[in-house]
Design a protein around this motif. Structure first.
Motif, short mmCIF file in Angstrom:
data_model
loop_
_atom_site.label_atom_id
_atom_site.label_comp_id
_atom_site.label_asym_id
_atom_site.label_seq_id
_atom_site.Cartn_x
_atom_site.Cartn_y
_atom_site.Cartn_z
N PHE A 24 0.83 -1.21 0.00
CA PHE A 24 0.00 0.00 0.00
C PHE A 24 0.86 1.26 0.00
O PHE A 24 0.66 2.16 -0.82
N ARG A 25 1.83 1.31 0.90
CA ARG A 25 2.68 2.50 0.99
C ARG A 25 3.54 2.67 -0.25
O ARG A 25 3.77 3.79 -0.71
N ALA A 26 4.04 1.58 -0.80
CA ALA A 26 4.87 1.66 -2.01
C ALA A 26 4.05 2.21 -3.18
O ALA A 26 4.50 3.10 -3.91
N VAL A 27 2.84 1.69 -3.35
CA VAL A 27 1.98 2.17 -4.43
C VAL A 27 1.59 3.63 -4.19
O VAL A 27 1.60 4.45 -5.11
N TYR A 28 1.29 3.96 -2.95
CA TYR A 28 0.92 5.34 -2.60
C TYR A 28 2.05 6.31 -2.93
O TYR A 28 1.84 7.34 -3.56
N MET A 29 3.26 5.98 -2.50
CA MET A 29 4.39 6.87 -2.75
C MET A 29 4.69 6.98 -4.25
O MET A 29 5.04 8.05 -4.75
N LEU A 30 4.56 5.88 -4.98
CA LEU A 30 4.76 5.91 -6.42
C LEU A 30 3.73 6.83 -7.08
O LEU A 30 4.08 7.66 -7.92
N LEU A 31 2.47 6.68 -6.71
CA LEU A 31 1.42 7.51 -7.31
C LEU A 31 1.57 8.98 -6.95
O LEU A 31 1.34 9.85 -7.80
N ILE A 32 1.97 9.26 -5.72
CA ILE A 32 2.18 10.66 -5.32
C ILE A 32 3.31 11.26 -6.13
O ILE A 32 3.24 12.40 -6.60
N THR A 33 4.38 10.50 -6.33
CA THR A 33 5.52 11.00 -7.10
C THR A 33 5.13 11.27 -8.54
O THR A 33 5.45 12.33 -9.10
N VAL A 34 4.40 10.34 -9.16
CA VAL A 34 3.98 10.52 -10.55
C VAL A 34 3.01 11.69 -10.67
O VAL A 34 3.13 12.52 -11.58
N THR A 36 2.73 14.31 -8.69
CA THR A 36 3.46 15.56 -8.47
C THR A 36 4.25 15.94 -9.70
O THR A 36 4.27 17.11 -10.11
N TYR A 37 4.88 14.98 -10.34
CA TYR A 37 5.63 15.25 -11.57
C TYR A 37 4.70 15.75 -12.67
O TYR A 37 5.02 16.72 -13.37
N GLN A 38 3.55 15.10 -12.84
CA GLN A 38 2.62 15.50 -13.89
C GLN A 38 2.09 16.91 -13.65
O GLN A 38 1.95 17.70 -14.60
N ASN A 42 3.37 20.78 -15.93
CA ASN A 42 2.46 21.69 -16.61
C ASN A 42 2.32 23.04 -15.94
O ASN A 42 1.43 23.81 -16.28
N LEU A 43 3.18 23.34 -14.97
CA LEU A 43 3.10 24.60 -14.24
C LEU A 43 4.31 25.48 -14.52
O LEU A 43 5.40 24.98 -14.81
N SER A 44 4.09 26.76 -14.39
CA SER A 44 5.24 27.66 -14.41
C SER A 44 5.82 27.70 -13.00
O SER A 44 5.16 27.38 -12.02
N MET A 45 7.07 28.10 -12.91
CA MET A 45 7.79 28.09 -11.64
C MET A 45 7.11 28.96 -10.57
O MET A 45 7.13 28.63 -9.39
N GLN A 46 6.47 30.03 -10.99
CA GLN A 46 5.85 30.95 -10.03
C GLN A 46 4.60 30.36 -9.37
O GLN A 46 4.18 30.84 -8.33
#
Length: 134
Positions: A24-34, A36-38, A42-46
């Protein structure tokens, strides 16, 4: 993730519960990382602080509300077994929502590609204004 929580709910073997929690934790951390990356791609730095701050605040607010309702004696004050069933159902509902959204996106993309292919074929068969409106 919902399956892992349901396994933790229904299993009497502590090692199975620990194994399910690790998955559960491994899948959760993987999904949070993906996720957050996605979002960050698509965002500007500001806007990083605003988007991730609001996202974290919303998640904390939702989690606090669920905890007060399910766990706290001021809310329902449910036993541990029922709490795990509710949390597993929560993850199952979220997964169904994301599955339906993904399927909708996939089918709408396929439909758009079919329409564009058909329009392209129709426009390529027209030559020198022989088509209607052309």
């Amino acid at each position: 993730m919902a399956v892992c929580v349901f396994i933790m709910t229904l299993q009497k073997n502590i090692w199975m519960c620990y194994s399910s929690y690790i998955v559960f934790r491994a899948v959760y951390m993987l999904l949070i990382t993906v996720a957050t990356y996605q979002i960050a791609a698509n965002l500007s730095m500001q806007r990083y602080a605003l988007v991730f701050g609001v996202n974290t605040f919303g998640a904390l607010l939702l989690w606090t509300l669920i905890t007060v309702v399910v766990v706290d004696s001021a809310g329902l004050g449910l036993n541990v077994f029922t709490q795990f069933l509710i949390y597993g159902s929560y993850f199952a509902v979220i997964s169904v929502i994301f599955l339906l959204a993904g399927l909708y996106r996939l089918f709408s993309r396929c439909t758009n590609e079919e329409v564009l292919t058909q329009v392209h074929r129709e426009s390529s068969t027209c030559s020198n204004g022989d088509c209607i409106g052309g």
